[in-house]
Design a protein around this motif. Structure first.
Motif, PDB file in Angstrom:
ATOM      1  N   ALA A  28       0.833  -1.203   0.000  1.00 50.65           N
ATOM      2  CA  ALA A  28       0.000   0.000   0.000  1.00 50.65           C
ATOM      3  C   ALA A  28       0.867   1.251   0.000  1.00 50.65           C
ATOM      4  O   ALA A  28       0.580   2.222  -0.718  1.00 50.65           O
ATOM      5  CB  ALA A  28      -0.926  -0.009   1.207  1.00 50.65           C
ATOM      6  N   ALA A  29       1.947   1.245   0.787  1.00 44.29           N
ATOM      7  CA  ALA A  29       2.844   2.405   0.828  1.00 44.29           C
ATOM      8  C   ALA A  29       3.486   2.643  -0.538  1.00 44.29           C
ATOM      9  O   ALA A  29       3.560   3.787  -1.003  1.00 44.29           O
ATOM     10  CB  ALA A  29       3.910   2.203   1.904  1.00 44.29           C
ATOM     11  N   GLU A  30       3.929   1.596  -1.195  1.00 42.29           N
ATOM     12  CA  GLU A  30       4.532   1.745  -2.523  1.00 42.29           C
ATOM     13  C   GLU A  30       3.515   2.246  -3.538  1.00 42.29           C
ATOM     14  O   GLU A  30       3.827   3.050  -4.412  1.00 42.29           O
ATOM     15  CB  GLU A  30       5.149   0.432  -2.983  1.00 42.29           C
ATOM     16  CG  GLU A  30       5.837   0.513  -4.329  1.00 42.29           C
ATOM     17  CD  GLU A  30       6.924   1.583  -4.394  1.00 42.29           C
ATOM     18  OE1 GLU A  30       7.095   2.186  -5.479  1.00 42.29           O
ATOM     19  OE2 GLU A  30       7.603   1.826  -3.382  1.00 42.29           O
TER      20      GLU A  30
ATOM     21  N   HIS B 292       3.923   5.689  -5.655  1.00 39.60           N
ATOM     22  CA  HIS B 292       3.815   5.701  -7.115  1.00 39.60           C
ATOM     23  C   HIS B 292       2.790   6.739  -7.570  1.00 39.60           C
ATOM     24  O   HIS B 292       3.057   7.523  -8.488  1.00 39.60           O
ATOM     25  CB  HIS B 292       3.433   4.312  -7.630  1.00 39.60           C
ATOM     26  CG  HIS B 292       3.069   4.297  -9.080  1.00 39.60           C
ATOM     27  ND1 HIS B 292       4.022   4.365 -10.080  1.00 39.60           N
ATOM     28  CD2 HIS B 292       1.863   4.258  -9.697  1.00 39.60           C
ATOM     29  CE1 HIS B 292       3.406   4.361 -11.251  1.00 39.60           C
ATOM     30  NE2 HIS B 292       2.099   4.283 -11.045  1.00 39.60           N
ATOM     31  N   LEU B 293       1.631   6.742  -6.956  1.00 37.90           N
ATOM     32  CA  LEU B 293       0.593   7.702  -7.352  1.00 37.90           C
ATOM     33  C   LEU B 293       1.043   9.140  -7.115  1.00 37.90           C
ATOM     34  O   LEU B 293       0.797  10.021  -7.939  1.00 37.90           O
ATOM     35  CB  LEU B 293      -0.710   7.403  -6.605  1.00 37.90           C
ATOM     36  CG  LEU B 293      -1.389   6.089  -6.998  1.00 37.90           C
ATOM     37  CD1 LEU B 293      -2.549   5.795  -6.052  1.00 37.90           C
ATOM     38  CD2 LEU B 293      -1.863   6.122  -8.440  1.00 37.90           C
TER      39      LEU B 293
ATOM     40  N   THR C 185      -5.066  13.542  -4.420  1.00 38.91           N
ATOM     41  CA  THR C 185      -6.255  13.092  -3.710  1.00 38.91           C
ATOM     42  C   THR C 185      -6.389  11.591  -3.971  1.00 38.91           C
ATOM     43  O   THR C 185      -6.763  11.178  -5.067  1.00 38.91           O
ATOM     44  CB  THR C 185      -7.522  13.827  -4.207  1.00 38.91           C
ATOM     45  OG1 THR C 185      -7.294  15.236  -4.070  1.00 38.91           O
ATOM     46  CG2 THR C 185      -8.744  13.418  -3.404  1.00 38.91           C
ATOM     47  N   ILE C 186      -6.024  10.798  -2.975  1.00 36.26           N
ATOM     48  CA  ILE C 186      -5.941   9.336  -3.140  1.00 36.26           C
ATOM     49  C   ILE C 186      -6.869   8.677  -2.120  1.00 36.26           C
ATOM     50  O   ILE C 186      -6.856   9.024  -0.956  1.00 36.26           O
ATOM     51  CB  ILE C 186      -4.491   8.859  -2.922  1.00 36.26           C
ATOM     52  CG1 ILE C 186      -3.572   9.551  -3.940  1.00 36.26           C
ATOM     53  CG2 ILE C 186      -4.408   7.337  -3.021  1.00 36.26           C
ATOM     54  CD1 ILE C 186      -2.100   9.383  -3.629  1.00 36.26           C
ATOM     55  N   ALA C 187      -7.682   7.755  -2.611  1.00 39.46           N
ATOM     56  CA  ALA C 187      -8.586   7.013  -1.714  1.00 39.46           C
ATOM     57  C   ALA C 187      -8.336   5.524  -1.894  1.00 39.46           C
ATOM     58  O   ALA C 187      -7.975   5.058  -2.983  1.00 39.46           O
ATOM     59  CB  ALA C 187     -10.034   7.329  -2.036  1.00 39.46           C
TER      60      ALA C 187
END
Length: 79
Positions: A61-63, A67-68, A75-77
């Motif tokens: 999840a951290a990677e 990347h995003l 704004t990441i969900a």
């Protein structure tokens, strides 16, 4: 476990090896439903005497977020 057993039995004699990703697997299910000569690797779970690969969900999840962010997303969900 019944569905897993049926899936394993259906592959017996038709595959050279298996990668199994199922939280319900245990050594008894594998021993009962597969010939001993079929190589098996468990993915995301483990049981004694069977080769396995773990999954590091936190690192994954951290990677993904890194990347995003590198791509410019802010704004990441996660659902």
């Amino acid at each position: 476990v019944g569905e897993l057993a049926a899936a394993l039995q259906s592959m017996s004699g038709r595959v050279d090896g298996l990668v199994v990703m199922s939280p319900d697997v245990d050594a008894d299910v594998l021993e009962t439903n597969l010939p001993p000569q079929i190589p098996v690797v468990l993915f995301g779970t483990s049981c004694p005497g069977v080769a396995s690969c773990g999954i590091d969900n936190a690192a994954g999840a951290a990677e993904m977020v890194r990347h995003l962010v590198r791509q410019g997303h802010r704004t990441i969900a996660h659902l």
